[in-house]
Write a protein that holds these residues in place. Structure first.
Motif, mmCIF file in Angstrom:
data_model
loop_
_atom_site.group_PDB
_atom_site.id
_atom_site.type_symbol
_atom_site.label_atom_id
_atom_site.label_comp_id
_atom_site.label_asym_id
_atom_site.label_seq_id
_atom_site.Cartn_x
_atom_site.Cartn_y
_atom_site.Cartn_z
ATOM 1 N N ASN A 192 14.606 -16.446 34.657
ATOM 2 C CA ASN A 192 14.849 -15.084 34.383
ATOM 3 C C ASN A 192 16.378 -14.968 33.584
ATOM 4 O OD1 ASN A 192 16.691 -15.078 36.490
ATOM 5 N ND2 ASN A 192 15.233 -14.349 37.636
ATOM 6 N N ASP A 193 16.791 -13.853 33.282
ATOM 7 C CA ASP A 193 17.917 -13.772 32.638
ATOM 8 C C ASP A 193 19.244 -13.846 33.639
ATOM 9 O OD1 ASP A 193 16.689 -12.705 30.459
ATOM 10 O OD2 ASP A 193 17.127 -10.839 30.635
ATOM 11 N N GLU A 194 19.116 -13.825 34.981
ATOM 12 C CA GLU A 194 19.949 -13.972 35.863
ATOM 13 C C GLU A 194 20.419 -15.417 35.995
ATOM 14 O OE1 GLU A 194 21.247 -13.881 40.874
ATOM 15 O OE2 GLU A 194 19.314 -12.992 39.953
ATOM 16 N N ILE A 195 19.294 -16.442 36.054
ATOM 17 C CA ILE A 195 19.485 -17.817 36.360
ATOM 18 C C ILE A 195 19.981 -18.384 34.861
ATOM 19 C CG2 ILE A 195 18.173 -19.661 36.378
ATOM 20 C CD1 ILE A 195 16.194 -18.595 38.383
ATOM 21 N N MET A 196 19.436 -17.850 33.751
ATOM 22 C CA MET A 196 19.836 -18.253 32.455
ATOM 23 C C MET A 196 21.342 -17.978 32.410
ATOM 24 S SD MET A 196 16.953 -17.615 29.638
ATOM 25 C CE MET A 196 14.995 -17.654 30.318
ATOM 26 N N GLU A 197 21.777 -16.790 32.779
ATOM 27 C CA GLU A 197 23.295 -16.385 32.437
ATOM 28 C C GLU A 197 24.070 -17.293 33.369
ATOM 29 O OE1 GLU A 197 26.197 -12.667 33.133
ATOM 30 O OE2 GLU A 197 24.241 -12.530 33.299
ATOM 31 N N PHE A 198 23.728 -17.759 34.574
ATOM 32 C CA PHE A 198 24.560 -18.561 35.445
ATOM 33 C C PHE A 198 24.624 -19.882 34.912
ATOM 34 C CE2 PHE A 198 24.776 -21.275 38.983
ATOM 35 C CZ PHE A 198 26.055 -20.970 39.816
ATOM 36 N N ALA A 199 23.216 -20.535 34.685
ATOM 37 C CA ALA A 199 23.241 -21.808 34.010
ATOM 38 C C ALA A 199 24.104 -22.025 32.839
ATOM 39 C CB ALA A 199 21.809 -22.273 33.827
ATOM 40 N N ASN A 200 24.269 -20.905 32.019
ATOM 41 C CA ASN A 200 25.162 -21.076 30.662
ATOM 42 C C ASN A 200 26.583 -21.041 31.193
ATOM 43 O OD1 ASN A 200 22.625 -21.222 29.001
ATOM 44 N ND2 ASN A 200 22.816 -18.930 28.629
ATOM 45 N N LYS A 201 26.902 -20.566 32.271
ATOM 46 C CA LYS A 201 28.076 -20.475 32.592
ATOM 47 C C LYS A 201 28.601 -21.739 33.279
ATOM 48 C CE LYS A 201 31.370 -17.888 35.498
ATOM 49 N NZ LYS A 201 31.667 -16.819 36.783
ATOM 50 N N GLU A 202 27.659 -22.283 33.834
ATOM 51 C CA GLU A 202 28.055 -23.243 35.050
ATOM 52 C C GLU A 202 27.423 -24.741 34.719
ATOM 53 O OE1 GLU A 202 30.571 -23.004 37.030
ATOM 54 O OE2 GLU A 202 30.719 -20.988 37.524
ATOM 55 N N MET A 203 26.313 -24.790 34.178
ATOM 56 C CA MET A 203 25.623 -25.962 34.018
ATOM 57 C C MET A 203 25.846 -26.894 32.632
ATOM 58 S SD MET A 203 23.773 -26.222 36.630
ATOM 59 C CE MET A 203 23.808 -24.959 38.202
ATOM 60 N N ALA A 204 26.344 -27.964 32.942
ATOM 61 C CA ALA A 204 26.946 -28.839 31.700
ATOM 62 C C ALA A 204 25.538 -29.205 30.710
ATOM 63 C CB ALA A 204 27.554 -30.027 31.951
ATOM 64 N N ASN A 205 24.309 -29.188 31.370
ATOM 65 C CA ASN A 205 22.986 -29.622 30.798
ATOM 66 C C ASN A 205 21.939 -29.086 31.682
ATOM 67 O OD1 ASN A 205 21.837 -31.262 28.629
ATOM 68 N ND2 ASN A 205 21.181 -32.416 30.316
ATOM 69 N N VAL A 206 20.864 -28.720 30.875
ATOM 70 C CA VAL A 206 19.794 -28.166 31.800
ATOM 71 C C VAL A 206 18.642 -29.010 31.161
ATOM 72 C CG1 VAL A 206 18.180 -26.199 31.841
ATOM 73 C CG2 VAL A 206 20.806 -26.038 31.955
ATOM 74 N N VAL A 207 17.714 -29.368 31.988
ATOM 75 C CA VAL A 207 16.340 -30.056 31.567
ATOM 76 C C VAL A 207 15.231 -28.987 31.673
ATOM 77 C CG1 VAL A 207 14.825 -32.020 31.725
ATOM 78 C CG2 VAL A 207 17.498 -32.370 32.158
ATOM 79 N N LEU A 208 14.444 -28.893 30.898
ATOM 80 C CA LEU A 208 13.389 -27.883 30.889
ATOM 81 C C LEU A 208 12.193 -28.872 30.650
ATOM 82 C CD1 LEU A 208 14.880 -25.405 28.253
ATOM 83 C CD2 LEU A 208 15.134 -25.357 30.796
ATOM 84 N N SER A 209 11.167 -28.754 31.647
ATOM 85 C CA SER A 209 9.963 -29.621 31.624
ATOM 86 C C SER A 209 9.061 -29.010 30.840
ATOM 87 C CB SER A 209 9.689 -29.957 33.284
ATOM 88 O OG SER A 209 10.883 -30.501 33.708
ATOM 89 N N ILE A 210 8.431 -29.755 30.098
ATOM 90 C CA ILE A 210 7.234 -29.248 29.146
ATOM 91 C C ILE A 210 6.809 -30.481 28.357
ATOM 92 C CG2 ILE A 210 8.950 -28.531 27.286
ATOM 93 C CD1 ILE A 210 6.557 -26.531 26.503
ATOM 94 N N ASP A 211 5.354 -30.388 28.398
ATOM 95 C CA ASP A 211 4.771 -31.796 27.852
ATOM 96 C C ASP A 211 4.357 -31.598 26.408
ATOM 97 O OD1 ASP A 211 4.965 -33.074 30.329
ATOM 98 O OD2 ASP A 211 2.875 -33.192 30.796
ATOM 99 N N GLY A 212 4.450 -30.508 25.957
ATOM 100 C CA GLY A 212 4.276 -30.396 24.524
ATOM 101 C C GLY A 212 3.081 -29.554 24.026
#
Length: 452
Positions: A192-212
């Motif tokens: 959600n927006d809260e998680i994305m905002e936090f991740a954009n501030k603190e996470m150097a990298n994010v892995v998003l799982s999807i197979d195609g």
């Protein structure tokens, strides 16, 4: 050692020990395999029906010059180095924190058994996570940059603890002169927006799982009730990737026997707007109906070739995207230690369960034979650590004559164990695919250089 191959119209020669790569003409390509064991006269005699004598002699001179410059037929100088590397004091630089042994999806190929890891469902407490960060700091020696991956199961099921641990880590950075690089791996269901905002501030990298493609993803990554996850996660991932300016993330998929045409899944993700893509082969036993089999290899080789050619084409059209397995630094590359011994599992890199147990990596979690200790008492089973410390390309017979050994660093120890019962063998199907990926990656570099 020299490796030669042809791909997409290029004659490519790789000098394995120096890492030097040469794109050569036909006559030089044919001279090279004869050069070490024959005189110029013998080479001329062997090739005179194909080429003019002066062309052959000129090629011999060029090859001789490359050898003198240590860009061809260079000796292996790394085997002695690895002995010194094994004697180094062990420091821990990275932890995989299993923030949640639980998941809201039921992916069919999941090695973690829907997040349970052969055990019980559990969420990591703040106290355990805090002790894990303290353990990392205390065992990191003089290393300043430390890495922590929030992993699962699905870590967003326990996101308050993620936030609290990041806050604690930032406080400890100042006290101990450390720098934490936090990363997050998520299936996107709870994004959600809260998680994305936090991740954009603190996470150097994010892995998003999807197979195609939708049908591929939903077949292997459904909810427990059987519903697909594609329609829910795609718009979230697109928004997230754009919010990170299409950098410092990966959409990460897994292809199986059910979608051997996986290049279409890579291109589908690219067409959705994603610029950082990783779609990797499933690792599964032959008894699993979705496992990659030896007879699948010719088709998969063709898929990698087609994908590489398409990436070159899209580059010319200004539609670039990165494919993780084709991203090879041919000039600098990883340090020697990493090229020889890989990810550092069991030594520099450890996994932490929700209750604080330490394992060599996330794929060994739940196998009590590999329980190394805990975050409170530290590494107690030093025999396991020492076994992993000795795991390198020179400890693996299959690696010694493999041209790709300095690119894959001997492959995954967990895959070796799961297929052969020890960590110094290799996963054979995975090795075949790695060799093809390296060849394609080098071809792409050659094609792009040809444009300059």
């Amino acid at each position: 050692m020299v490796h030669q191959y042809r791909n997409n119209g290029y004659n490519i020669v790789l000098d394995v020990n120096s890492g030097a790569i040469h794109v050569v003409d036909d006559v030089t390509y044919d001279v090279i395999p004869l050069f070490e064991a024959h005189t110029t006269g013998e080479i001329v005699a062997a090739l005179k029906d194909k080429y003019k004598e002066e062309e052959i002699k000129e090629a011999c001179e060029e090859v001789s010059e490359l050898k003198e410059n240590q860009e061809l037929f260079t000796p292996d100088e790394y085997e002695d180095y690895i002995m010194d590397f094994k004697k180094r004091p062990t420091v821990v630089k990275a932890l995989c924190l299993h923030i949640a042994h639980d998941c809201n999806l039921a992916c069919r190929y999941c090695f973690a058994e829907e997040g349970e890891y052969h055990g019980r469902r559990a969420l990591m407490s703040y106290e355990v996570g805090k002790a894990a960060l303290d353990f990392l700091i205390a065992n990191s020696g003089n290393r300043r940059n430390l890495e922590v991956d929030f992993f699962g199961g699905e870590p967003t099921l326990n996101f308050q603890v993620v936030k609290d641990l990041v806050k604690y880590g930032r406080e400890q950075e100042k006290i101990h002169n450390k720098n934490f690089r936090f990363t997050l791996t998520t299936n996107g269901v709870l994004l959600n927006d809260e998680i994305m905002e936090f991740a954009n501030k603190e996470m150097a990298n994010v892995v998003l799982s999807i197979d195609g493609r939708k049908e591929v993803n939903d077949r292997m990554r459904p909810f427990r009730g059987g519903q697909g996850s594609y329609d829910l996660i795609v718009p979230k991932f697109q928004k997230f990737a754009d919010s990170r300016n299409q950098n410092n993330y990966y959409v990460r998929g897994t292809f199986t026997h059910n979608n051997l045409d996986f290049s279409q899944d890579v291109l589908h993700l690219a067409d959705l707007g994603f610029k950082q893509i990783s779609v990797e082969p499933v690792v599964a036993q032959d008894t699993d109906d979705y496992a990659i089999r030896e007879e699948d290899l010719p088709q998969l080789f063709a898929e990698y070739d087609n994908l590489a050619a398409e990436m070159v084409k899209r580059h010319k059209e200004g539609k670039d995207f990165n494919f993780f397995h084709f991203m090879i630094d041919l000039e600098g590359g990883p340090c020697v230690a990493k090229r020889l011994s890989g990810c550092g599992s069991g030594t520099e890199y450890l996994a932490v369960t929700p209750w604080g147990d330490l394992y060599p990596c996330h794929q060994f979690v739940g196998n009590e034979d590999f329980l190394m200790g805990n975050v409170y008492d530290g590494v107690k089973n030093t025999e396991i650590r020492d076994e992993f410390k000795c795991c390198n390309v020179y400890a693996k017979e299959k690696c010694k004559e493999c041209f790709a050994r300095f690119y894959c660093s001997g492959g995954c120890a967990a895959n070796s164990y799961n297929f052969h019962g020890n960590i110094t063998d290799t996963y054979d199907v995975g090795c075949e695919l790695e060799r093809k990926r390296v060849e394609c990656a080098i071809m792409i570099k050659a094609a792009l250089a040809d444009e300059d």
